[in-house]
Scaffold this active site. Structure first.
Site, PDB file in Angstrom:
ATOM      1  N   TYR A 346       0.849  -1.183   0.000  1.00 40.25           N
ATOM      2  CA  TYR A 346       0.000   0.000   0.000  1.00 40.25           C
ATOM      3  C   TYR A 346       0.890   1.240   0.000  1.00 40.25           C
ATOM      4  O   TYR A 346       2.099   1.151   0.168  1.00 40.25           O
ATOM      5  CB  TYR A 346      -0.902   0.008   1.240  1.00 40.25           C
ATOM      6  CG  TYR A 346      -1.529  -1.339   1.528  1.00 40.25           C
ATOM      7  CD1 TYR A 346      -2.686  -1.746   0.867  1.00 40.25           C
ATOM      8  CD2 TYR A 346      -0.930  -2.223   2.431  1.00 40.25           C
ATOM      9  CE1 TYR A 346      -3.243  -2.999   1.104  1.00 40.25           C
ATOM     10  CE2 TYR A 346      -1.481  -3.475   2.673  1.00 40.25           C
ATOM     11  CZ  TYR A 346      -2.631  -3.858   2.011  1.00 40.25           C
ATOM     12  OH  TYR A 346      -3.171  -5.097   2.239  1.00 40.25           O
ATOM     13  N   GLU A 365       8.655  -3.251 -12.948  1.00 36.98           N
ATOM     14  CA  GLU A 365       9.875  -3.780 -12.327  1.00 36.98           C
ATOM     15  C   GLU A 365      10.786  -4.319 -13.431  1.00 36.98           C
ATOM     16  O   GLU A 365      10.572  -5.403 -13.969  1.00 36.98           O
ATOM     17  CB  GLU A 365       9.522  -4.905 -11.340  1.00 36.98           C
ATOM     18  CG  GLU A 365       8.599  -4.468 -10.205  1.00 36.98           C
ATOM     19  CD  GLU A 365       9.327  -3.758  -9.067  1.00 36.98           C
ATOM     20  OE1 GLU A 365      10.578  -3.664  -9.114  1.00 36.98           O
ATOM     21  OE2 GLU A 365       8.643  -3.299  -8.127  1.00 36.98           O
TER      22      GLU A 365
HETATM   23 ZN   LIG Z   1      11.530  -0.133  -6.153  1.00 34.74          ZN
END
Ligand SMILES: [Zn+2]
Length: 395
Positions: A346, A365
């Site tokens: 969160y 990512e």
């Molecule tokens: Zn990161």
């Protein structure tokens, strides 16, 4: 490159002489195009000036032709030269079209590298707009770049996390790639980029956390009390390769008001290298700068670049709009990365964006392995990220 405006010149004429799209020339100059003073300097993007020593037998016509330029291009840059009386041994300014990447981003990418590369990009591509959206705890500027004139604004950022600085290098390379492609009309992966310039405004904050990045790359700062504190928070080690936070030991991607209490409950209670969310949301100047930018930016979508895992997070509490899934599937297709809707996390930047705007937000990512990712992965990461960066403009 700058030329001096002559009687009878127009920006449209410059566009033809140098074969650069008129909008790029207009956006490189804060000028009223129909009211330019004689002698005014005008920026021509995508060129640099080189020196040339006149040899016996040289003519302006032939020097221009060899470079694929009209004679007028050489006259513009050499206003005092008399065309049919070139003196052997005299110096000429020759415009050189930039067809290569002018910044080398494959290097340890600290805040000084970023500033010097942005200076170079601004010099050659003045249509890239640059401003600082705030400053870090240690007073380092946090630059934002804008490119394009479209009504839709797409935002991307890197290095929220200090040891993920390779994301900054990837974003700046893309900025260079995009500008290069716009000026020269060279497609990227078969895509003509010029329509994107008119349709989309790209907002980029390549380094959200300059203090943290410099700590990872350069080691301890001089400034106290941070020098002593950071060393203590790092367990006495001067190896900061595991450091993600800002210089106050706050994880900037845990700073946003999107179920912040829930994130705080599961995370460290003290400052440290990672995961400490601070004493409340938006206590850190870097996070505040990003929040203010986002509140005023009317972003259609946001992409926050991180490393690692080759995954793309695209949901938050089922608040994301349906098009998020369509977009993430395209990102996955062009990069080979895995879409992940939600994890137990969160208070991240993209969480807050999805929650408050109900528009698509992504945490991407890049790469795999232990942070900081080695530069040996740079080429592959760029190729895979490039698909996503392009898709963020056409989706
Ligand atoms: Zn990161």
């Amino acid at each position: 490159m700058r030329v001096r405006f002559r009687r009878g010149d127009t920006l449209w004429a410059y566009s033809r002489i140098f074969q650069v799209p008129l909008p790029l020339i207009l956006d490189s100059n804060a000028l009223d195009p129909v009211n330019i003073a004689i002698g005014q300097e005008v920026e021509i993007p995508g060129y640099i000036v080189t020196g040339y020593t006149v040899k016996a037998g040289d003519t302006l016509w032939q020097l221009a032709r060899q470079r694929g330029l009209p004679v007028d291009a050489l006259l513009l840059l050499n206003p005092n030269v008399i065309p049919d009386r070139l003196a052997v041994g005299s110096q000429l300014n020759i415009p050189l079209r930039v067809t290569w990447f002018i910044v080398d981003t494959i290097k340890p990418y600290d805040s000084a590298a970023l500033q010097s590369d942005l200076n170079r990009l601004a010099e050659v591509y003045p249509f890239i707009r640059r401003r600082n959206i705030g400053a870090s705890v240690l007073g380092k500027p946090i630059p934002e770049l804008r490119i394009g004139r479209g009504a839709v604004t797409v935002h991307m950022n890197g290095s929220f996390h200090a040891n993920e600085w390779i994301t900054t290098a990837i974003l700046v390379r893309f900025l260079n790639h995009y500008a290069l492609s716009l000026v020269n009309g060279t497609p990227i992966r078969g895509l003509d980029m010029r329509p994107f310039y008119d349709a989309v405004t790209l907002s980029m904050v390549p380094m959200v956390n300059p203090d943290g990045v410099d700590l990872v790359i350069r080691g301890l700062p001089e400034q106290e009390p941070w020098r002593s504190r950071v060393l203590e928070w790092n367990g006495g080690s001067t190896d900061f390769s595991g450091w993600k936070a800002n210089i106050r030991g706050v994880d900037l991607n845990d700073q946003f008001p999107a179920l912040w209490d829930r994130e705080a409950a599961r995370n460290p209670k003290e400052p440290g290298p990672r995961d400490y969310p601070g004493t409340g949301p938006l206590t850190e100047p870097e996070a505040v700068a990003m929040a203010e930018l986002t509140r005023s930016g009317d972003f259609a979508r946001v992409l926050a670049f991180h490393t690692q895992g080759e995954e793309i997070y695209w949901g938050f509490q089922n608040l994301e709009p349906p098009e998020s899934e369509v977009i993430v599937n395209e990102f996955a297709r062009v990069s080979g990365y895995t879409p992940v809707r939600t994890i137990e996390s969160y208070a991240g930047y993209k969480d807050w964006f999805i929650q408050d705007w109900r528009r698509p937000g992504f945490t991407i990512e890049l790469g795999r392995g232990v942070n900081p990712l080695p530069l040996s992965q740079y080429g592959e990461i760029y190729e895979r990220a490039l698909g996503i960066l392009l898709a963020s403009l056409y989706m």
